[in-house]
Design a protein around this motif. Structure first.
Motif, PDB file in Angstrom:
ATOM      1  N   LYS A 101       0.839  -1.273  -0.138  1.00 11.17           N
ATOM      2  CA  LYS A 101      -0.054   0.041   0.045  1.00 11.17           C
ATOM      3  C   LYS A 101       0.796   1.198  -0.027  1.00 11.17           C
ATOM      4  CE  LYS A 101      -3.759   2.247   2.372  1.00 11.17           C
ATOM      5  NZ  LYS A 101      -4.616   2.192   3.703  1.00 11.17           N
ATOM      6  N   GLY A 102       0.654   2.209  -0.855  1.00  9.80           N
ATOM      7  CA  GLY A 102       1.175   3.651  -0.790  1.00  9.80           C
ATOM      8  C   GLY A 102       2.183   3.436  -1.867  1.00  9.80           C
ATOM      9  N   VAL A 103       2.638   2.427  -2.503  1.00  9.26           N
ATOM     10  CA  VAL A 103       3.656   2.514  -3.558  1.00  9.26           C
ATOM     11  C   VAL A 103       3.171   3.430  -4.838  1.00  9.26           C
ATOM     12  CG1 VAL A 103       4.716   1.000  -5.136  1.00  9.26           C
ATOM     13  CG2 VAL A 103       4.686   0.364  -2.986  1.00  9.26           C
ATOM     14  N   ILE A 104       3.926   4.013  -5.400  1.00  5.80           N
ATOM     15  CA  ILE A 104       3.679   4.678  -6.566  1.00  5.80           C
ATOM     16  C   ILE A 104       4.426   4.128  -7.948  1.00  5.80           C
ATOM     17  CG2 ILE A 104       3.589   7.017  -7.805  1.00  5.80           C
ATOM     18  CD1 ILE A 104       3.338   8.376  -4.871  1.00  5.80           C
ATOM     19  N   LEU A 105       3.779   4.001  -8.810  1.00  7.85           N
ATOM     20  CA  LEU A 105       4.838   3.142 -10.218  1.00  7.85           C
ATOM     21  C   LEU A 105       4.372   4.031 -11.211  1.00  7.85           C
ATOM     22  CD1 LEU A 105       3.050   0.174  -8.983  1.00  7.85           C
ATOM     23  CD2 LEU A 105       5.237  -0.195  -9.848  1.00  7.85           C
ATOM     24  N   MET A 106       5.434   4.934 -11.911  1.00  8.15           N
ATOM     25  CA  MET A 106       5.405   5.705 -12.764  1.00  8.15           C
ATOM     26  C   MET A 106       5.813   5.105 -14.061  1.00  8.15           C
ATOM     27  SD  MET A 106       4.373   8.568 -11.336  1.00  8.15           S
ATOM     28  CE  MET A 106       4.366   9.663 -12.750  1.00  8.15           C
ATOM     29  N   PRO A 107       5.006   5.558 -15.161  1.00  6.05           N
ATOM     30  CA  PRO A 107       5.073   4.535 -16.459  1.00  6.05           C
ATOM     31  C   PRO A 107       6.389   5.036 -17.162  1.00  6.05           C
ATOM     32  CG  PRO A 107       3.623   6.400 -16.954  1.00  6.05           C
ATOM     33  CD  PRO A 107       3.930   6.478 -15.435  1.00  6.05           C
ATOM     34  N   PRO A 108       7.097   4.370 -18.030  1.00  7.30           N
ATOM     35  CA  PRO A 108       6.808   2.974 -17.911  1.00  7.30           C
ATOM     36  C   PRO A 108       7.714   2.106 -16.936  1.00  7.30           C
ATOM     37  CG  PRO A 108       8.292   3.265 -19.824  1.00  7.30           C
ATOM     38  CD  PRO A 108       7.772   4.770 -19.236  1.00  7.30           C
ATOM     39  N   ALA A 109       7.440   1.334 -16.118  1.00  5.89           N
ATOM     40  CA  ALA A 109       8.262   0.695 -15.066  1.00  5.89           C
ATOM     41  C   ALA A 109       7.887  -0.884 -15.014  1.00  5.89           C
ATOM     42  CB  ALA A 109       7.998   1.285 -13.775  1.00  5.89           C
ATOM     43  N   TYR A 110       8.900  -1.513 -14.603  1.00  5.07           N
ATOM     44  CA  TYR A 110       8.520  -2.955 -14.781  1.00  5.07           C
ATOM     45  C   TYR A 110       8.988  -3.810 -13.293  1.00  5.07           C
ATOM     46  CZ  TYR A 110       8.324  -7.870 -16.227  1.00  5.07           C
ATOM     47  OH  TYR A 110       8.043  -9.112 -16.407  1.00  5.07           O
ATOM     48  N   VAL A 111       8.053  -4.606 -12.689  1.00  7.23           N
ATOM     49  CA  VAL A 111       8.311  -5.238 -11.547  1.00  7.23           C
ATOM     50  C   VAL A 111       8.484  -6.886 -11.894  1.00  7.23           C
ATOM     51  CG1 VAL A 111       7.943  -5.569  -9.133  1.00  7.23           C
ATOM     52  CG2 VAL A 111       7.586  -3.338  -9.978  1.00  7.23           C
ATOM     53  N   ASN A 112       9.383  -7.533 -11.575  1.00  4.20           N
ATOM     54  CA  ASN A 112       9.470  -8.837 -11.879  1.00  4.20           C
ATOM     55  C   ASN A 112       9.041  -9.840 -10.949  1.00  4.20           C
ATOM     56  OD1 ASN A 112       9.932 -10.903 -13.782  1.00  4.20           O
ATOM     57  ND2 ASN A 112      11.942 -10.525 -14.251  1.00  4.20           N
ATOM     58  N   VAL A 113       8.741 -10.947 -11.114  1.00  4.49           N
ATOM     59  CA  VAL A 113       8.467 -12.196 -10.296  1.00  4.49           C
ATOM     60  C   VAL A 113       9.553 -12.386  -9.018  1.00  4.49           C
ATOM     61  CG1 VAL A 113       9.530 -13.932 -11.653  1.00  4.49           C
ATOM     62  CG2 VAL A 113       7.575 -14.472 -10.225  1.00  4.49           C
ATOM     63  N   GLY A 114       8.705 -12.371  -7.868  1.00  5.88           N
ATOM     64  CA  GLY A 114       9.375 -12.696  -6.721  1.00  5.88           C
ATOM     65  C   GLY A 114       9.810 -11.428  -6.039  1.00  5.88           C
ATOM     66  N   ALA A 115       9.858 -10.091  -6.814  1.00  3.13           N
ATOM     67  CA  ALA A 115      10.443  -8.788  -6.047  1.00  3.13           C
ATOM     68  C   ALA A 115       9.109  -8.474  -4.876  1.00  3.13           C
ATOM     69  CB  ALA A 115      10.284  -7.873  -6.921  1.00  3.13           C
ATOM     70  N   TYR A 116       9.789  -7.527  -3.965  1.00  2.00           N
ATOM     71  CA  TYR A 116       9.007  -7.169  -2.787  1.00  2.00           C
ATOM     72  C   TYR A 116       9.323  -5.671  -2.813  1.00  2.00           C
ATOM     73  CZ  TYR A 116       7.267  -6.970   1.811  1.00  2.00           C
ATOM     74  OH  TYR A 116       6.596  -6.464   3.176  1.00  2.00           O
ATOM     75  N   VAL A 117       8.248  -4.932  -2.914  1.00  2.00           N
ATOM     76  CA  VAL A 117       8.410  -3.423  -2.827  1.00  2.00           C
ATOM     77  C   VAL A 117       7.492  -2.911  -1.773  1.00  2.00           C
ATOM     78  CG1 VAL A 117       7.986  -1.339  -4.114  1.00  2.00           C
ATOM     79  CG2 VAL A 117       8.513  -3.346  -5.309  1.00  2.00           C
ATOM     80  N   SER A 125       9.677   6.662 -13.824  1.00  3.37           N
ATOM     81  CA  SER A 125       9.512   5.923 -15.171  1.00  3.37           C
ATOM     82  C   SER A 125      11.034   5.333 -15.713  1.00  3.37           C
ATOM     83  CB  SER A 125       9.797   7.116 -16.132  1.00  3.37           C
ATOM     84  OG  SER A 125       8.402   7.890 -15.686  1.00  3.37           O
ATOM     85  N   HIS A 126      10.715   4.244 -16.472  1.00  2.00           N
ATOM     86  CA  HIS A 126      11.948   3.454 -17.014  1.00  2.00           C
ATOM     87  C   HIS A 126      12.664   2.883 -16.039  1.00  2.00           C
ATOM     88  CE1 HIS A 126      11.097   4.838 -21.035  1.00  2.00           C
ATOM     89  NE2 HIS A 126      11.023   6.137 -20.755  1.00  2.00           N
ATOM     90  N   ALA A 127      12.043   2.535 -14.792  1.00  2.00           N
ATOM     91  CA  ALA A 127      12.795   1.779 -13.820  1.00  2.00           C
ATOM     92  C   ALA A 127      12.607   0.416 -13.791  1.00  2.00           C
ATOM     93  CB  ALA A 127      12.755   2.433 -12.203  1.00  2.00           C
ATOM     94  N   LEU A 128      13.461  -0.348 -13.488  1.00  2.00           N
ATOM     95  CA  LEU A 128      13.367  -2.050 -13.478  1.00  2.00           C
ATOM     96  C   LEU A 128      13.663  -2.349 -11.977  1.00  2.00           C
ATOM     97  CD1 LEU A 128      13.127  -4.880 -14.521  1.00  2.00           C
ATOM     98  CD2 LEU A 128      15.545  -4.704 -14.831  1.00  2.00           C
ATOM     99  N   VAL A 129      12.744  -3.237 -11.319  1.00  2.00           N
ATOM    100  CA  VAL A 129      12.761  -3.894 -10.221  1.00  2.00           C
ATOM    101  C   VAL A 129      12.979  -5.321 -10.640  1.00  2.00           C
ATOM    102  CG1 VAL A 129      12.062  -4.429  -7.952  1.00  2.00           C
ATOM    103  CG2 VAL A 129      11.580  -2.391  -8.804  1.00  2.00           C
ATOM    104  N   GLY A 130      14.164  -6.070 -10.438  1.00  2.00           N
ATOM    105  CA  GLY A 130      14.615  -7.259 -11.054  1.00  2.00           C
ATOM    106  C   GLY A 130      13.814  -8.485 -10.269  1.00  2.00           C
TER     107      GLY A 130
END
Length: 263
Positions: A101-117, A125-130
């Motif tokens: 809750k409270g996370v902000i994702l600006m476009p385009p961004a990508y969060v991959n499987v198994g990640a924890y935010v 923008s243009h950020a990757l969380v592997g």
């Protein structure tokens, strides 16, 4: 959570159950034990099993039409009740990752499987969380930040960004590097196992695999090439490194406050 979940051994859970628990934040692909981050091997093995079990399919949802991926790893959809703000424009959060809750994702961004935010974090923008990366509370991942994923080997801890860290635009953090609470990584810094980090405040070089200390401010730097590279040395060439130039104080904290107006 490492090996046991509510009385059941992790090995007893199938990959679907593991992905469900990851999305709920009830288990994690890495966790801190006795002050050290370690991989949750059973979770990472389940993620790999989900890849093996999946078959390619075309997603027909209006926002993902034409995209092809494993049928069991579709993008997540959010509701206002979840308190996640995902701004339109191409962002995708893959199945099996947790967005608090409270996370902000600006476009385009990508969060991959198994990640924890965790709560209050902004992914610009243009950020990757592997895959399997762990991002703490109130972290700012600026535009173009690349947080690498680590699925294999399963025993290797992923990239860790702890609470209140600030990662500047275009920074690249890979190969299981750990950034501890409150650290500031300046724009353009590259952190990997092959990039040495020099603590200019305490006049030492961090050991290989040693985390970036709490509240450290890290900037890009250069160092002379290895003496074995005689020609490069004669040419006066330098190689990449990172420099801890100070630790956070009231002045540096004030320079980071502007982002609160974006929330």
């Amino acid at each position: 959570m490492n090996g046991i979940h509510k009385g059941r051994n992790m090995s007893e859970l199938n990959w679907k159950e593991v992905l469900d628990l990851l999305e709920k934040g009830e288990i994690r692909s890495a966790e801190k034990k006795d002050g050290k981050w370690v991989a949750n091997v059973a979770v990472k093995e389940a993620i790999l099993a989900s890849f093996k079990a999946g078959t390619l399919t075309e997603f027909s949802h209006e926002h993902f039409h034409g995209f092809v991926d494993k049928h069991n790893l579709p993008p997540q959809k959010f509701t206002p009740e979840q308190g996640v703000r995902m701004v339109p424009g191409g962002t995708s959060v893959r199945r099996g990752s947790y967005i608090a809750k409270g996370v902000i994702l600006m476009p385009p961004a990508y969060v991959n499987v198994g990640a924890y935010v965790d709560e209050g974090t902004m992914i610009d923008s243009h950020a990757l969380v592997g895959s399997c990366a762990q991002i703490g509370k109130n972290v700012h991942l600026s535009a173009g930040v690349q947080i690498g994923g680590v699925l294999e080997p399963v025993g290797l801890a992923p990239v860790i960004i702890e609470d209140n860290a600030f990662i500047g635009a275009g920074a690249v953090i890979v190969e299981g590097i750990q950034v501890l609470k409150g650290a500031v990584i300046a724009p353009g810094v590259i952190l990997s196992k092959g990039v040495p980090v020099y603590d200019c405040v305490n006049e030492r070089m961090l050991e290989k695999g040693e985390p970036i200390p709490e509240n450290a401010i890290v900037v890009p730097g250069t160092r002379p090439v290895n003496s074995k590279l005689a020609w490069a040395k004669d040419m006066g060439l330098n190689m990449n490194c990172a420099l801890i130039v100070k630790f956070r104080d009231e002045k540096s904290d004030a320079s980071l406050e502007l982002e609160q107006f974006l929330r």
